[in-house]
Design a protein around this motif. Structure first.
Motif, mmCIF file in Angstrom:
data_model
loop_
_atom_site.group_PDB
_atom_site.id
_atom_site.type_symbol
_atom_site.label_atom_id
_atom_site.label_comp_id
_atom_site.label_asym_id
_atom_site.label_seq_id
_atom_site.Cartn_x
_atom_site.Cartn_y
_atom_site.Cartn_z
ATOM 1 N N ALA A 186 6.107 -29.809 1.035
ATOM 2 C CA ALA A 186 5.099 -30.512 0.230
ATOM 3 C C ALA A 186 4.609 -31.767 0.936
ATOM 4 O O ALA A 186 3.410 -32.076 0.915
ATOM 5 N N ASP A 187 5.515 -32.505 1.582
ATOM 6 C CA ASP A 187 5.148 -33.730 2.288
ATOM 7 C C ASP A 187 4.191 -33.466 3.444
ATOM 8 O O ASP A 187 3.501 -34.383 3.910
ATOM 9 N N ARG A 188 4.174 -32.224 3.928
ATOM 10 C CA ARG A 188 3.379 -31.881 5.110
ATOM 11 C C ARG A 188 2.193 -30.973 4.780
ATOM 12 O O ARG A 188 1.570 -30.417 5.680
ATOM 13 N N GLY A 189 1.900 -30.815 3.495
ATOM 14 C CA GLY A 189 0.783 -29.977 3.107
ATOM 15 C C GLY A 189 0.990 -28.510 3.426
ATOM 16 O O GLY A 189 0.036 -27.781 3.708
ATOM 17 N N ILE A 190 2.244 -28.064 3.353
ATOM 18 C CA ILE A 190 2.591 -26.684 3.677
ATOM 19 C C ILE A 190 2.895 -25.903 2.406
ATOM 20 O O ILE A 190 3.705 -26.346 1.579
ATOM 21 N N VAL A 191 2.254 -24.768 2.241
ATOM 22 C CA VAL A 191 2.598 -23.812 1.185
ATOM 23 C C VAL A 191 3.700 -22.925 1.754
ATOM 24 O O VAL A 191 3.473 -22.159 2.688
ATOM 25 N N SER A 210 0.810 -1.221 0.000
ATOM 26 C CA SER A 210 0.000 0.000 0.000
ATOM 27 C C SER A 210 0.843 1.271 0.000
ATOM 28 O O SER A 210 0.372 2.331 -0.415
ATOM 29 N N ASP A 211 2.102 1.185 0.463
ATOM 30 C CA ASP A 211 2.961 2.373 0.490
ATOM 31 C C ASP A 211 3.764 2.547 -0.798
ATOM 32 O O ASP A 211 4.643 3.402 -0.879
ATOM 33 N N GLY A 212 3.480 1.721 -1.809
ATOM 34 C CA GLY A 212 4.155 1.834 -3.092
ATOM 35 C C GLY A 212 5.334 0.902 -3.273
ATOM 36 O O GLY A 212 5.849 0.758 -4.385
ATOM 37 N N ARG A 213 5.780 0.248 -2.190
ATOM 38 C CA ARG A 213 6.885 -0.700 -2.303
ATOM 39 C C ARG A 213 6.380 -2.020 -2.901
ATOM 40 O O ARG A 213 5.173 -2.247 -3.018
ATOM 41 N N SER A 214 7.309 -2.876 -3.240
ATOM 42 C CA SER A 214 6.962 -4.232 -3.654
ATOM 43 C C SER A 214 7.904 -5.222 -2.999
ATOM 44 O O SER A 214 9.046 -4.880 -2.644
ATOM 45 N N LEU A 215 7.411 -6.432 -2.797
ATOM 46 C CA LEU A 215 8.200 -7.513 -2.224
ATOM 47 C C LEU A 215 8.369 -8.620 -3.253
ATOM 48 O O LEU A 215 7.415 -9.006 -3.931
ATOM 49 N N GLU A 216 9.590 -9.121 -3.347
ATOM 50 C CA GLU A 216 9.884 -10.301 -4.157
ATOM 51 C C GLU A 216 9.573 -11.541 -3.321
ATOM 52 O O GLU A 216 9.962 -11.615 -2.155
ATOM 53 N N ALA A 217 8.862 -12.501 -3.904
ATOM 54 C CA ALA A 217 8.499 -13.703 -3.168
ATOM 55 C C ALA A 217 8.681 -14.940 -4.037
ATOM 56 O O ALA A 217 8.569 -14.883 -5.259
ATOM 57 N N VAL A 218 8.969 -16.055 -3.382
ATOM 58 C CA VAL A 218 9.071 -17.361 -4.025
ATOM 59 C C VAL A 218 8.181 -18.316 -3.245
ATOM 60 O O VAL A 218 8.266 -18.378 -2.014
ATOM 61 N N VAL A 219 7.327 -19.057 -3.924
ATOM 62 C CA VAL A 219 6.405 -19.978 -3.271
ATOM 63 C C VAL A 219 6.735 -21.400 -3.701
ATOM 64 O O VAL A 219 6.818 -21.702 -4.898
ATOM 65 N N GLN A 220 6.924 -22.279 -2.718
ATOM 66 C CA GLN A 220 7.240 -23.685 -2.958
ATOM 67 C C GLN A 220 6.309 -24.569 -2.132
ATOM 68 O O GLN A 220 5.336 -24.089 -1.556
ATOM 69 N N GLY A 221 6.639 -25.846 -2.051
ATOM 70 C CA GLY A 221 5.888 -26.761 -1.214
ATOM 71 C C GLY A 221 4.587 -27.197 -1.859
ATOM 72 O O GLY A 221 4.492 -27.340 -3.074
ATOM 73 N N ALA A 222 3.565 -27.398 -1.030
ATOM 74 C CA ALA A 222 2.271 -27.881 -1.503
ATOM 75 C C ALA A 222 1.566 -26.810 -2.327
ATOM 76 O O ALA A 222 1.750 -25.611 -2.108
ATOM 77 N N GLU A 223 0.742 -27.256 -3.276
ATOM 78 C CA GLU A 223 -0.028 -26.308 -4.078
ATOM 79 C C GLU A 223 -1.134 -25.663 -3.254
ATOM 80 O O GLU A 223 -1.530 -24.520 -3.509
ATOM 81 N N ASP A 224 -1.609 -26.390 -2.251
ATOM 82 C CA ASP A 224 -2.666 -25.871 -1.390
ATOM 83 C C ASP A 224 -2.451 -26.450 -0.008
ATOM 84 O O ASP A 224 -1.941 -27.559 0.147
#
Length: 296
Positions: free
Chosen positions: A47-52, A8-22
């Motif tokens: 992924a083995d633990r259902g964690i995103v 909301s303050d105009g910045r952006s964050l870089e993110a990487v998502v791994q593990g479970a799809e849901d």
């Protein structure tokens, strides 16, 4: 999956998502210096633990916008924005090394959203009563943090040559660059798949200069913007005895000052080996602390 979170303050964050799809969201706060980079063993464990599993680069690292003057507490709003972006109201959170205080900030300041938190080799507050903060640390840390507390301009001057080295570092150069901070246990760990991932993270961290590292250090040695006594959600403290970056004394201090802490002090581990060697246990403990079951 690589992602970009607009704030909301105009910045952006870089993110990487791994593990479970849901599944259950876990927001991971990287060390200092560092950046959001995928790591296959963490992906498999999640992924083995259902964690995103969502990593994000703190402001000033990687492609995340700098947030000059940020405090440790600032991480709570960024983590909440990442969770919103990914469509999750509640989440788990983990902080490794310099990420530890940021995970604790989320636990303290987002009690309605954080299910449970863990810190892996995380530092205690710089003004922690009864703790000799740099005792047992390697030489570089004994220079770095007192300099940050005394003279930010001198800190930046000290950082610049190190940042230039790490901006191009390769896996086989890590132990030499961090020699005073690497125990024998960790020297063994800083090779192979993990060494390559760590080198990639360092290179990414300094893509746009030393500012993430610089702002982290200033945040660590100043008021964090919250008090540990505010924490009301489960927090696990993981620390290794062979740690020259964040000595076991920090884990012991946190164990006695974080309300209701679940304490795991490991005699066989160091700073790097702890997370890599125990990540499955750490995830299992988080799920248990939050009252969540591992998928069958």
């Amino acid at each position: 999956m690589d992602d970009r979170v607009r704030l909301s303050d105009g910045r952006s964050l870089e993110a990487v998502v791994q593990g479970a799809e849901d599944g259950t969201l876990l927001i991971f706060h990287h060390g200092s210096p560092g950046a959001a980079e995928p790591f296959e063993p963490f992906h498999r464990a999640a992924a083995d633990r259902g964690i995103v599993l969502a990593f994000y680069s703190r402001p000033g690292f990687g492609e995340s916008s700098r947030h000059e003057g940020r405090t440790v507490a600032s991480a709570a709003a960024d983590a909440a924005a990442l969770a919103d972006h990914l469509g999750h109201e509640r989440f788990l959170t983990v902080g490794w090394s310099g990420g530890g205080p940021h995970a604790r900030a989320c636990a303290a300041l987002l009690p309605d959203r954080v299910r449970a938190a863990a810190t892996i080799a995380g530092v205690a507050p710089y003004d922690a009563e009864g703790l000799d903060w740099t005792a047992g640390m390697g030489e570089d840390n004994q220079i770095e943090y007192p300099t940050a507390a005394r003279d930010p301009d001198e800190l930046l001057e000290w950082m610049q040559p190190h940042a230039r080295v790490m901006a191009t570092i390769e896996a086989d150069e890590i132990v030499a660059e961090l020699r005073s901070l690497i125990s024998e246990v960790d020297a063994v760990q800083a090779t192979g798949e993990f060494g390559a991932s760590l080198a990639t993270s360092f290179r990414s961290a300094f893509r746009h200069g030393p500012w993430g590292w610089y702002d982290d250090d200033l945040a660590f040695v100043r008021d964090w913007g919250f008090d540990l006594s505010q924490i009301r959600v489960p927090v696990s403290i993981w620390q290794g005895h062979h740690d020259l970056m964040v000595p076991i004394s920090h884990g012991e201090w946190l164990a006695s000052h974080v309300p209701g802490a679940r304490v795991h002090l490991r005699p066989e581990h160091g700073h790097l080996s702890l997370a890599v060697g125990a990540i499955g246990e750490i995830f299992d403990d988080l799920l248990d602390a939050a009252g969540l079951e591992r998928p069958a």
